[in-house]
Design an enzyme around this catalytic site. Sequence first.
Site, mmCIF file in Angstrom:
data_model
loop_
_atom_site.group_PDB
_atom_site.id
_atom_site.type_symbol
_atom_site.label_atom_id
_atom_site.label_comp_id
_atom_site.label_asym_id
_atom_site.label_seq_id
_atom_site.Cartn_x
_atom_site.Cartn_y
_atom_site.Cartn_z
ATOM 1 N N GLU A 3 -28.408 23.903 2.131
ATOM 2 C CA GLU A 3 -28.231 24.492 0.623
ATOM 3 C C GLU A 3 -29.134 25.678 0.475
ATOM 4 O O GLU A 3 -29.739 25.652 -0.748
ATOM 5 C CB GLU A 3 -27.986 23.628 -0.262
ATOM 6 N N GLU A 7 -20.260 19.069 2.536
ATOM 7 C CA GLU A 7 -20.351 17.911 1.633
ATOM 8 C C GLU A 7 -19.296 17.889 0.737
ATOM 9 O O GLU A 7 -18.936 18.890 0.075
ATOM 10 C CB GLU A 7 -21.779 18.069 1.117
#
Length: 687
Positions: free
Chosen positions: A157, A314
Amino acid sequence: MARTTTVAGLSGTEQLVYGCDYNPEQWDRSVWDEDVRLMKEAGVNLVAVNIFGWAEIEPHQGAFRFDDLDAVMDLLSANGIGVNLGTGTSSPPAWLTTAHPEVLPQAADGTTRWPGGRQAVCPSSPIYRERALALVEQVSARYGTHPALRLWHVSNELGCHNSLCYCEVSAASFRRWLRSRYGTLDALNAAWGTAFWSQRYSAWEQILPPRLTLSATNPTQTLDFNRFSSDELLAHYSAEEAVLRRNSDVPVTTNFMVAAHIRNQDYWTWAPEMDVIANDHYVDHRLETPLAELAFAADTTRGLAQGQPWLLMEHSTGAVNWQPRNIAKGPGEMLRTSLTHLARGADGLCFFQWRASLQGSEKFHSAMLPHAGTDSQTWRDVVGLGAALGRLGELAGTTVHADVALVFSWEAWWAHDQESHPSGDVRYIEQVHAAYTALWEAGLTVDVVAPGADLSAYRLVVVPTLYLIRDEHAAVITDFVRNGGSAFVTFFSGIVDENERVRPGGYPGAFLDLLGIRSEEFFPLHPAHPLTLDNGSPASLWSETLRLTTAEAVLRFATGPHSGAPAVTRNRVGSGEAWYTGTVLDGGVLKDLLLRAAAAAGVRLPEAQSGLECVTRCGDGHDYIFLINHSTEDRKHRVSGMELLTAEAVADVVVIPGGAVRVVRTPAHPDTDGSSQGRKDAGNDRH
């Protein structure tokens, strides 16, 4: 795009991916065997490992310890489970920030952000880059040919927390970026409009990041800092990627964050650098329409993948831990939200995380194996989803067909939401979501595309509040309409160019001729004081006095200072037409207008039912229709020649119980033969 593998190939079987983040370092080794046994029971075939492993494998600078990671890799390999291996660089260890506090990031007010969370690092720091690449060299040299390795996962991320750093190191890097972009100070001064407020620069060293000021900052300086910051993070990805490619031929990616609350990475510029497009997404209960936002994020990720299958890296089985109220998913909700991503082009569904943590800030974040263990509804749902993906494996590699495109721009988002604009109540992403939600509720499947993208495969293009657009990108939309397409443009679009310079001659600037209207002033509305249109519906947040040049009025203001003036217009251009809305419309009215525009453009309209999401994936000779019932009541859907993959059907009618999902296989529709060229040819035949 550099795509070198299919997403399904990551499973090791060319079937759909089912996976998770696995953090064995949080658990005693005695737990690992049970973890792997349960993974196999659930159908897991890919796990992300070593995402936050830096301090574990390099506890002291230059002293590497791989025993635990070796054991995990070998255990997974022995059980036929593939690995999405993290480079481990997503958060610096304490020894690095202690020895080199200059790597820590600074906020716009000049204060330092300290270790104790994650991503406590300046993206421009050469010290961080040096130590991170040294770690990547060790990890990739050791595991580059490991039999379990399916995918490299750079950092994690990128920019979630540290995308904007205002320290002196960042300032120097920003200046280098500006030199490369503009070449000369004269060019920079012209682009930034520094004649305003005596801001002209006479030396590069005078230029700073847009730190906190006593007044409004230079908007083009701020816009360029956003561009620089996105590029700087991408440069770090590329540096790690280069090391990985020297030591391994396994595909490389990182996880995007296409979500309503993340805006600092321009993923249109990142996507071509990825072998696989991957996204993280969580249902956001802070939003008015979270399910529509989920669908928008999935469609945007598919757009980043150029229409090809992508990986959901995710999502959550239940509650997250970072919203004001972290709500668990109700019965069937995890299946519905997961299969929404699958319906919209994902070939893999992965969760954060495998086993729920007992400590740390994410201990109340849901997981595949919850605190309650296997005697829980969450675990039964996890096993059920794995079984469903096993039955749906033939969908791998199929794609989604859409006749409608929506233009979305991170760059326009940065520019639109700056200060000193006509209204602080109008936010870009909210207007994008409003347009998308209307299309979603109408049952229309949408491709999300970048400004300037090829529109030849579509019949209708929707352009919500595109405040910033380059001339050449505006020309693509105009040419699309002249050649027979339809455009639906909403207010405050086309106003400025790429340098935040207002286009003179009246609004909406770049779209004056296309839309056949002219506006001289904006009249923002207080949220509590909407106006009324001549159809009796409200008009809120925004208004303007429109003068028709070649367009016709579709709706007019019935109250307020513009009473009788056009509020919604339509203009014939070439063999196409262009619509414009000069206010924020009621959602139902916006949906009806979009359906009118779509019908006129020749879009095949679905039979939309409240609460029933219907999306089709197209394969070689077959279509796969996902019927996702978000309501509590049964819904019926009629499909000719169908085979139901997930339950029994009666004749050509499938019943979708409240809260359930059904997937139907049918012969391919003649407009969608499963190939990109077939879709493009179908889209070119508009009228």
